[in-house]
Design a protein around this motif. Sequence first.
Motif, PDB file in Angstrom:
ATOM      1  N   ALA A 179       0.853  -1.190   0.000  1.00  8.71           N
ATOM      2  CA  ALA A 179       0.000   0.000   0.000  1.00  8.71           C
ATOM      3  C   ALA A 179       0.889   1.240   0.000  1.00  8.71           C
ATOM      4  CB  ALA A 179      -0.865  -0.016   1.247  1.00  8.71           C
ATOM      5  N   GLY A 216       3.594  -7.684   5.640  1.00  5.98           N
ATOM      6  CA  GLY A 216       3.535  -8.985   4.986  1.00  5.98           C
ATOM      7  C   GLY A 216       3.834  -9.020   3.491  1.00  5.98           C
ATOM      8  N   SER A 217       4.078  -7.866   2.888  1.00  6.30           N
ATOM      9  CA  SER A 217       4.326  -7.882   1.435  1.00  6.30           C
ATOM     10  C   SER A 217       5.603  -8.631   1.057  1.00  6.30           C
ATOM     11  CB  SER A 217       4.407  -6.462   0.891  1.00  6.30           C
ATOM     12  OG  SER A 217       3.160  -5.853   1.004  1.00  6.30           O
ATOM     13  N   ARG A 262       1.178  -7.521   9.499  1.00  2.00           N
ATOM     14  CA  ARG A 262       1.789  -6.246   9.106  1.00  2.00           C
ATOM     15  C   ARG A 262       3.179  -6.466   8.495  1.00  2.00           C
ATOM     16  NH1 ARG A 262      -0.409  -1.500  10.596  1.00  2.00           N
ATOM     17  NH2 ARG A 262       0.696  -0.889   8.726  1.00  2.00           N
TER      18      ARG A 262
HETATM   19  N1  ASP Z   1       0.793  -2.507   3.781  1.00  2.00           N
HETATM   20  C1  ASP Z   1       1.071  -3.518   4.760  1.00  2.00           C
HETATM   21  C2  ASP Z   1       1.569  -2.878   6.026  1.00  2.00           C
HETATM   22  O1  ASP Z   1       1.753  -1.682   6.084  1.00  2.00           O
HETATM   23  C3  ASP Z   1       1.972  -4.585   4.258  1.00  2.00           C
HETATM   24  C4  ASP Z   1       3.358  -4.131   3.823  1.00  2.00           C
HETATM   25  O2  ASP Z   1       3.595  -2.965   3.569  1.00  2.00           O
HETATM   26  O3  ASP Z   1       4.239  -4.990   3.711  1.00  2.00           O
HETATM   27  O4  ASP Z   1       1.757  -3.563   6.987  1.00  2.00           O
END
Ligand code: ASP
Length: 447
Positions: free
Chosen positions: A40, A202-203, A200
């Motif tokens: 995101a 997790g990407s 969190r």
């Molecule tokens: N958008 C998610 C987070 O802020 C996943 C990530 O950025 O890896 O936790």
Amino acid sequence: MTTLVMKFGGTSVGNAERIREVARIVQSRHEAKRVVVVSAMSGVTNSLFEMAEAARGHNPDKVVQLLSKIEQAHLAACRSLEIATPEIVGKIKEMIENLQRRAHGIDLLGELSPRTMDEIASAGERLSSILVAGFLGCPLLDARKVIRTDSHFGGAHPALSTIKKFVGLYVTPLLESYDVIVTQGYIGSDDANDTTTLGRGGSDYSAGLLGAAVQADEIEIWTDVEGILTADPRIVPGAHTVEILSYDEAAELASYGAKVLHPATVRPALDAGVPVTIRSTFKPNGMFSTISPGESSGRPCVAIAMRRNVVILSVTQESMTDQSGFLARLFDVFGRRGISVDLVSTSEVCVSVSLDRSAPLNALTQDLEKLGRVSVVQGRAVIAVVGDLLRKTPEVLRTTFMAIDGITVDLISMGANAINLSLIVQEQDAERVMRNLHTAFFEGGAR
Ligand code: ASP
Ligand code: MG
């Protein structure tokens, strides 16, 4: 043809300018098939959590305010990237309206389930991926079709064999027709097709899973630093990028707070023999680190790490020598209080352990006084020299001891299989020790 998984974090897709840079980087890999995984836009996931909490707290004004901030950020990026077509703008608006409706539902019930939270949290990646795919002009794959997980909302466990199956069904054919596809990090779905998230941050995990499933030639984790460094550059000006390191070394450094990447997230990829590189979108042609799927980096020292706020707790018991079960009783005290001990050193009459300052020291002291005399030393830092071949390289000890000449060391530990040599020193000496060790190992000393 080579296949790359390229993952871009929140700051890398944080605004139109950054997305342009992402596109330049993706296009520079024209010789490969590319699966682009995006986070995101930075701050959006946090705002979505805040929005859901505001809805539960019956604060509709705050909901509207947070949603319109998210909407504006995406629409502004859209206009500036010149992709504000009715289709793309329509998709963004529809998602925001959807979130508004869900928030309304939460407000009515006064209840926010982990399942609903995941559905809401997934919107960040679904929104940013519309922009990136739109600007690159390539297909957008909904990650929920392939990242299959259990129903542990908020931190779902992926099912790699199922993921492989769905990657074969959806990703492989798409890559036959297109050179680049875009998908979301962080999100997946369970057997009931409900949206889940991998937790969190997790990407990176998504990138690791996709890299393993497509048998990529490499996973590129694009972030805002030039990989993993030999030391914290705020303390050691001469710190530089570690070019190659093993999984164990990366895991060891992560435990010292190297925040770049949690290596556990790329374990599936490394197990599948896929190397992982960590690169900076701000310096795309700069230095980068490779976490090698091989067993060892082949280096005695790859980096020096430090953690502050350490205390040493010692228990002295003259009659310990002949007692069996003393250590068992001692560790039972820590176990029952759920405290993880860091370093341990034992002598005939004394056992010392190091702990984080936040441990309940008074309570522990009380419990341990049943076993012997207890003393607590505060204000310490632990410094670790990390390297796969550390133990097999006798010069490491010589280099280390020369670098700490004249410094009082409270505790030293190097285990039989350990890839780290840890020293506990006074906090006020810690930065100097870091610099001395760095000079010795990386700026002319032994390697
Ligand atoms: N958008 C998610 C987070 O802020 C996943 C990530 O950025 O890896 O936790
Ligand atoms: Mg991240």
